[in-house]
Design a protein around this motif. Structure first.
Motif, PDB file in Angstrom:
ATOM      1  N   HIS A  45      -5.811  -2.221  -6.653  1.00 55.85           N
ATOM      2  CA  HIS A  45      -6.051  -1.109  -7.568  1.00 55.85           C
ATOM      3  C   HIS A  45      -5.340  -1.308  -8.902  1.00 55.85           C
ATOM      4  O   HIS A  45      -5.829  -0.869  -9.942  1.00 55.85           O
ATOM      5  CB  HIS A  45      -5.644   0.210  -6.915  1.00 55.85           C
ATOM      6  N   MET A  71      -4.666  13.189  -9.079  1.00 54.92           N
ATOM      7  CA  MET A  71      -5.727  12.203  -9.311  1.00 54.92           C
ATOM      8  C   MET A  71      -7.098  12.866  -9.346  1.00 54.92           C
ATOM      9  O   MET A  71      -7.956  12.476 -10.140  1.00 54.92           O
ATOM     10  CB  MET A  71      -5.680  11.112  -8.254  1.00 54.92           C
ATOM     11  N   LEU A 100      -9.862   6.882  -5.344  1.00 57.15           N
ATOM     12  CA  LEU A 100      -8.514   6.671  -4.818  1.00 57.15           C
ATOM     13  C   LEU A 100      -7.940   7.941  -4.204  1.00 57.15           C
ATOM     14  O   LEU A 100      -7.255   7.893  -3.180  1.00 57.15           O
ATOM     15  CB  LEU A 100      -7.582   6.182  -5.927  1.00 57.15           C
ATOM     16  N   LEU A 146      -0.603   8.103  -0.818  1.00 60.28           N
ATOM     17  CA  LEU A 146      -0.519   9.113  -1.870  1.00 60.28           C
ATOM     18  C   LEU A 146      -0.195  10.470  -1.251  1.00 60.28           C
ATOM     19  O   LEU A 146      -0.841  10.889  -0.287  1.00 60.28           O
ATOM     20  CB  LEU A 146      -1.838   9.191  -2.637  1.00 60.28           C
ATOM     21  N   TYR A 187      -2.962   3.865  -2.382  1.00 57.54           N
ATOM     22  CA  TYR A 187      -2.973   3.059  -3.606  1.00 57.54           C
ATOM     23  C   TYR A 187      -2.463   1.670  -3.255  1.00 57.54           C
ATOM     24  O   TYR A 187      -1.312   1.485  -2.904  1.00 57.54           O
ATOM     25  CB  TYR A 187      -2.085   3.698  -4.681  1.00 57.54           C
ATOM     26  N   HIS A 188      -3.347   0.692  -3.330  1.00 56.59           N
ATOM     27  CA  HIS A 188      -2.998  -0.700  -3.052  1.00 56.59           C
ATOM     28  C   HIS A 188      -2.504  -1.308  -4.355  1.00 56.59           C
ATOM     29  O   HIS A 188      -3.259  -1.412  -5.326  1.00 56.59           O
ATOM     30  CB  HIS A 188      -4.227  -1.455  -2.538  1.00 56.59           C
ATOM     31  N   ARG A 189      -1.234  -1.690  -4.386  1.00 57.21           N
ATOM     32  CA  ARG A 189      -0.609  -2.108  -5.637  1.00 57.21           C
ATOM     33  C   ARG A 189      -1.226  -3.379  -6.215  1.00 57.21           C
ATOM     34  O   ARG A 189      -1.148  -3.600  -7.423  1.00 57.21           O
ATOM     35  CB  ARG A 189       0.887  -2.305  -5.427  1.00 57.21           C
ATOM     36  N   LYS A 217       0.087  13.959  -5.504  1.00 58.92           N
ATOM     37  CA  LYS A 217      -0.505  12.851  -6.256  1.00 58.92           C
ATOM     38  C   LYS A 217      -2.022  12.834  -6.111  1.00 58.92           C
ATOM     39  O   LYS A 217      -2.742  12.545  -7.065  1.00 58.92           O
ATOM     40  CB  LYS A 217       0.083  11.517  -5.800  1.00 58.92           C
ATOM     41  N   ARG A 218      -2.495  13.140  -4.907  1.00 57.64           N
ATOM     42  CA  ARG A 218      -3.949  13.166  -4.702  1.00 57.64           C
ATOM     43  C   ARG A 218      -4.587  14.275  -5.529  1.00 57.64           C
ATOM     44  O   ARG A 218      -5.652  14.087  -6.133  1.00 57.64           O
ATOM     45  CB  ARG A 218      -4.260  13.349  -3.220  1.00 57.64           C
ATOM     46  N   GLU A 228       0.847  -1.198   0.000  1.00 58.51           N
ATOM     47  CA  GLU A 228       0.000   0.000   0.000  1.00 58.51           C
ATOM     48  C   GLU A 228       0.878   1.241   0.000  1.00 58.51           C
ATOM     49  O   GLU A 228       1.718   1.422   0.866  1.00 58.51           O
ATOM     50  CB  GLU A 228      -0.898   0.015   1.241  1.00 58.51           C
TER      51      GLU A 228
END
Length: 195
Positions: free
Chosen positions: A111, A46, A100, A38, A106-108, A42-43, A35
């Motif tokens: 997501h 997004m 997100l 962000l 962000y769960h790699r 980045k948020r 995880e």
């Protein structure tokens, strides 16, 4: 080659109980690896991207459903279908990006799979439409575009599988590292048995 003491196996057997604090640290390290928090930048990116994609999807839906667009007879049907697929994909992708950004994490694994599924649906759908239209009209350019898009889908899938494999390996190595450290610490603490 280094030889192990005679009581080494017995000392290993005595160390089967795991330290709960070390296990919690392992879980936290694995969670931090998978995880990603962000950052504010980045948020914000997004949110901006999600809003633009939602606006684009609404515009595509409005323009493809407008009476003027229905009256245009020279527009091939597959272009309208592409617009619908692209608009729906952009809407779903935009909503996912906004979600997100709100969550901040962000769960790699999870997501990444969502984005992979959306990209396969969008680009794969477009590729199939181009291939179908190219084969039915005999246009080699449309066939080439469709094949190129299918290759991109395949490369994206392989990259995703590679990333998931790397994450699994990193997680397993981390677990082994903690287990080795735990065992070596417990072996050092246990006194050797006297013959």
């Amino acid at each position: 080659m280094r030889t192990l003491p005679k009581d080494f196996s017995e000392r290993l057997i005595d160390t089967d109980a795991a330290d709960s604090q070390r296990r919690e640290k392992l879980r936290e390290d694995i969670r931090n690896m998978i995880e990603q928090k962000l950052s504010r930048t980045k948020r914000l990116a997004m949110v901006c991207g999600g809003v633009l994609l939602v606006i684009f999807a609404i515009c595509v839906a409005f323009l493809s459903g407008a009476p003027a667009a229905r009256r245009v007879r020279y527009l091939p049907e597959f272009i309208r279908i592409i617009a619908v697929i692209g608009g729906a994909g952009c809407l779903i992708l935009g909503v996912t990006m906004l979600w997100l950004a709100r969550a901040g994490v962000y769960h790699r694994r999870k997501h990444g799979q969502i984005f992979l599924l959306l990209s396969i649906l969008m680009v794969g759908g477009l590729a199939l439409m181009f291939l179908n239209e190219g084969w039915s009209t005999g246009d080699p350019q449309l066939v080439f575009i469709g094949q190129f898009l299918l290759v991109l889908v395949g490369i994206t899938l392989l990259l995703h599988l590679g990333e998931q494999f790397q994450l699994s390996l990193m997680q397993r190595f981390l677990e082994l590292e903690y287990r080795i450290a735990e065992l070596s610490e417990k072996i050092d603490r246990t006194p050797p048995t006297k013959p």
